[in-house]
Design a protein around this motif. Sequence first.
Motif, mmCIF file in Angstrom:
data_model
loop_
_atom_site.group_PDB
_atom_site.id
_atom_site.type_symbol
_atom_site.label_atom_id
_atom_site.label_comp_id
_atom_site.label_asym_id
_atom_site.label_seq_id
_atom_site.Cartn_x
_atom_site.Cartn_y
_atom_site.Cartn_z
ATOM 1 N N HIS A 3 -9.968 50.737 1.999
ATOM 2 C CA HIS A 3 -9.396 49.365 2.133
ATOM 3 C C HIS A 3 -9.897 48.514 0.746
ATOM 4 O O HIS A 3 -11.134 48.236 0.876
ATOM 5 C CB HIS A 3 -9.597 48.719 3.470
ATOM 6 C CG HIS A 3 -9.048 49.533 4.449
ATOM 7 N ND1 HIS A 3 -8.984 49.055 5.794
ATOM 8 C CD2 HIS A 3 -8.327 50.771 4.541
ATOM 9 C CE1 HIS A 3 -8.241 49.969 6.613
ATOM 10 N NE2 HIS A 3 -7.753 51.032 5.889
ATOM 11 N N LEU A 5 -9.517 45.145 -1.844
ATOM 12 C CA LEU A 5 -9.266 43.556 -1.952
ATOM 13 C C LEU A 5 -9.265 43.637 -3.777
ATOM 14 O O LEU A 5 -10.396 43.458 -4.048
ATOM 15 C CB LEU A 5 -9.895 42.710 -1.256
ATOM 16 C CG LEU A 5 -9.599 41.224 -1.644
ATOM 17 C CD1 LEU A 5 -8.156 40.887 -1.202
ATOM 18 C CD2 LEU A 5 -10.630 40.494 -0.726
ATOM 19 N N ARG A 22 -2.807 52.344 -6.170
ATOM 20 C CA ARG A 22 -1.673 52.945 -5.039
ATOM 21 C C ARG A 22 -1.124 54.319 -5.755
ATOM 22 O O ARG A 22 -0.766 54.923 -4.479
ATOM 23 C CB ARG A 22 -0.475 52.006 -5.392
ATOM 24 C CG ARG A 22 -0.770 50.286 -4.898
ATOM 25 C CD ARG A 22 0.297 49.656 -4.520
ATOM 26 N NE ARG A 22 -0.005 48.472 -3.933
ATOM 27 C CZ ARG A 22 -0.217 46.998 -4.715
ATOM 28 N NH1 ARG A 22 0.402 47.157 -6.053
ATOM 29 N NH2 ARG A 22 -0.561 46.076 -4.006
ATOM 30 N N ALA A 28 -5.410 51.752 0.572
ATOM 31 C CA ALA A 28 -4.466 50.613 1.136
ATOM 32 C C ALA A 28 -5.171 49.345 0.117
ATOM 33 O O ALA A 28 -6.173 48.676 0.057
ATOM 34 C CB ALA A 28 -5.014 50.467 2.435
ATOM 35 N N GLN A 30 -4.756 45.301 -1.125
ATOM 36 C CA GLN A 30 -4.100 43.873 -0.902
ATOM 37 C C GLN A 30 -4.699 43.157 -2.320
ATOM 38 O O GLN A 30 -5.737 43.407 -2.388
ATOM 39 C CB GLN A 30 -4.628 43.407 0.421
ATOM 40 C CG GLN A 30 -4.268 44.284 1.703
ATOM 41 C CD GLN A 30 -2.670 44.317 1.706
ATOM 42 O OE1 GLN A 30 -1.948 43.308 1.258
ATOM 43 N NE2 GLN A 30 -2.182 45.325 2.245
ATOM 44 N N ALA A 53 -7.308 38.908 4.048
ATOM 45 C CA ALA A 53 -7.447 40.231 3.869
ATOM 46 C C ALA A 53 -7.792 41.095 5.037
ATOM 47 O O ALA A 53 -7.345 42.417 5.353
ATOM 48 C CB ALA A 53 -8.253 40.539 2.520
ATOM 49 N N ARG A 56 -5.249 41.605 7.390
ATOM 50 C CA ARG A 56 -4.146 42.716 6.731
ATOM 51 C C ARG A 56 -4.790 43.941 6.971
ATOM 52 O O ARG A 56 -4.064 45.150 6.901
ATOM 53 C CB ARG A 56 -3.717 42.244 5.322
ATOM 54 C CG ARG A 56 -2.329 43.021 5.149
ATOM 55 C CD ARG A 56 -1.560 42.356 5.589
ATOM 56 N NE ARG A 56 -1.098 40.886 5.274
ATOM 57 C CZ ARG A 56 -0.412 40.558 4.174
ATOM 58 N NH1 ARG A 56 0.051 41.326 3.329
ATOM 59 N NH2 ARG A 56 -0.207 39.404 4.056
ATOM 60 N N LEU A 57 -6.184 44.376 6.424
ATOM 61 C CA LEU A 57 -6.645 45.737 6.418
ATOM 62 C C LEU A 57 -7.394 46.145 7.688
ATOM 63 O O LEU A 57 -8.389 46.833 7.537
ATOM 64 C CB LEU A 57 -7.531 45.568 5.136
ATOM 65 C CG LEU A 57 -6.844 45.609 3.851
ATOM 66 C CD1 LEU A 57 -7.820 45.158 2.603
ATOM 67 C CD2 LEU A 57 -5.975 46.678 3.519
ATOM 68 N N ASP A 58 -7.026 45.591 8.770
ATOM 69 C CA ASP A 58 -7.535 46.269 10.053
ATOM 70 C C ASP A 58 -9.087 45.994 10.180
ATOM 71 O O ASP A 58 -9.819 46.701 10.518
ATOM 72 C CB ASP A 58 -7.136 47.638 10.387
ATOM 73 C CG ASP A 58 -5.758 47.825 10.194
ATOM 74 O OD1 ASP A 58 -4.908 47.058 10.871
ATOM 75 O OD2 ASP A 58 -5.390 49.017 9.632
ATOM 76 N N ARG A 60 -11.454 45.832 7.841
ATOM 77 C CA ARG A 60 -12.570 46.472 7.074
ATOM 78 C C ARG A 60 -12.032 46.497 5.598
ATOM 79 O O ARG A 60 -10.795 46.605 5.359
ATOM 80 C CB ARG A 60 -12.617 47.954 7.552
ATOM 81 C CG ARG A 60 -13.723 48.658 6.996
ATOM 82 C CD ARG A 60 -13.711 50.161 7.243
ATOM 83 N NE ARG A 60 -12.891 50.792 6.127
ATOM 84 C CZ ARG A 60 -11.781 51.589 6.434
ATOM 85 N NH1 ARG A 60 -11.529 51.754 7.849
ATOM 86 N NH2 ARG A 60 -11.196 52.401 5.439
ATOM 87 N N ILE A 61 -12.925 45.977 4.845
ATOM 88 C CA ILE A 61 -12.724 46.009 3.315
ATOM 89 C C ILE A 61 -13.746 46.973 2.607
ATOM 90 O O ILE A 61 -15.027 46.813 2.886
ATOM 91 C CB ILE A 61 -13.018 44.642 2.825
ATOM 92 C CG1 ILE A 61 -11.519 43.994 3.142
ATOM 93 C CG2 ILE A 61 -12.698 44.829 1.202
ATOM 94 C CD1 ILE A 61 -11.463 42.416 2.882
ATOM 95 N N ASP A 62 -13.555 47.943 2.109
ATOM 96 C CA ASP A 62 -14.477 48.897 1.475
ATOM 97 C C ASP A 62 -14.954 48.562 -0.085
ATOM 98 O O ASP A 62 -15.802 48.595 -0.470
ATOM 99 C CB ASP A 62 -13.960 50.424 1.544
ATOM 100 C CG ASP A 62 -13.476 50.834 2.828
ATOM 101 O OD1 ASP A 62 -14.214 50.658 3.624
ATOM 102 O OD2 ASP A 62 -12.463 50.928 3.195
#
Length: 231
Positions: A3, A5, A22, A28, A30, A53, A56-58, A60-62
Amino acid sequence: MAHILLTGGSRGIGAAIADRLRDAHTLAVQSTGGDLPADFADPAAPADLWRRALDRLDGRIDVLINNAGVFEANPIDQSDDDWVAGWERTLRINLTAAAELSRLGVRHWQEQGLPGRIVNIASRAAHRGDSPAHWHYAAAKGGMVAMTKTIARAYARDRILAFAICPGFTMTGMAEDYVASRGGDKLLADIPLGRVAMPDEVAVMAAFCATDAPESMTGAVLDVNGASYVR
């Protein structure tokens, strides 16, 4: 699936980074300027963007890629108030917003016990400076490089990695106008490669740092400038 951002993803280098990520079909992404608009001149924008964010990303941002920025002339013969306002705007958008998002990222990964990555799109100006009308831009990008190194050293044991990429002139609309305004061929003569970088070339490096760079590379500052500045 990672994920990610990405800020400033609507055009130029940011759009090229978004497309490359992408195209990997495993990510994923954003990005600001498109599906998650944000105006970093507003001090409330970074925290608001981070919250949206995460939603939108459940949750979690990696990976955080700080790419958003402005390149606006600020000549020294402006009025005092206008010159200071130019500094504050550029530092707010180019550095402080990235710092706020990076802090939120570090805290997120620490609280979740997860690894994370930060990729900062800085500039050749961080090393060699810029034009007399762009003290503020060079200072902001120099600060971004220093911030990257600090994050890398401080949080490597938490598997939180940080990288900086320093493009020279890149063929975005912004760069085309600037190259023309500075004499075109004369400016290109300062680049041994004989041309400015293409957005895809910077995107290759950003995607590598975001997904594939080995952990031991944390803290690396990578140049993409056609040998116009070598360290």
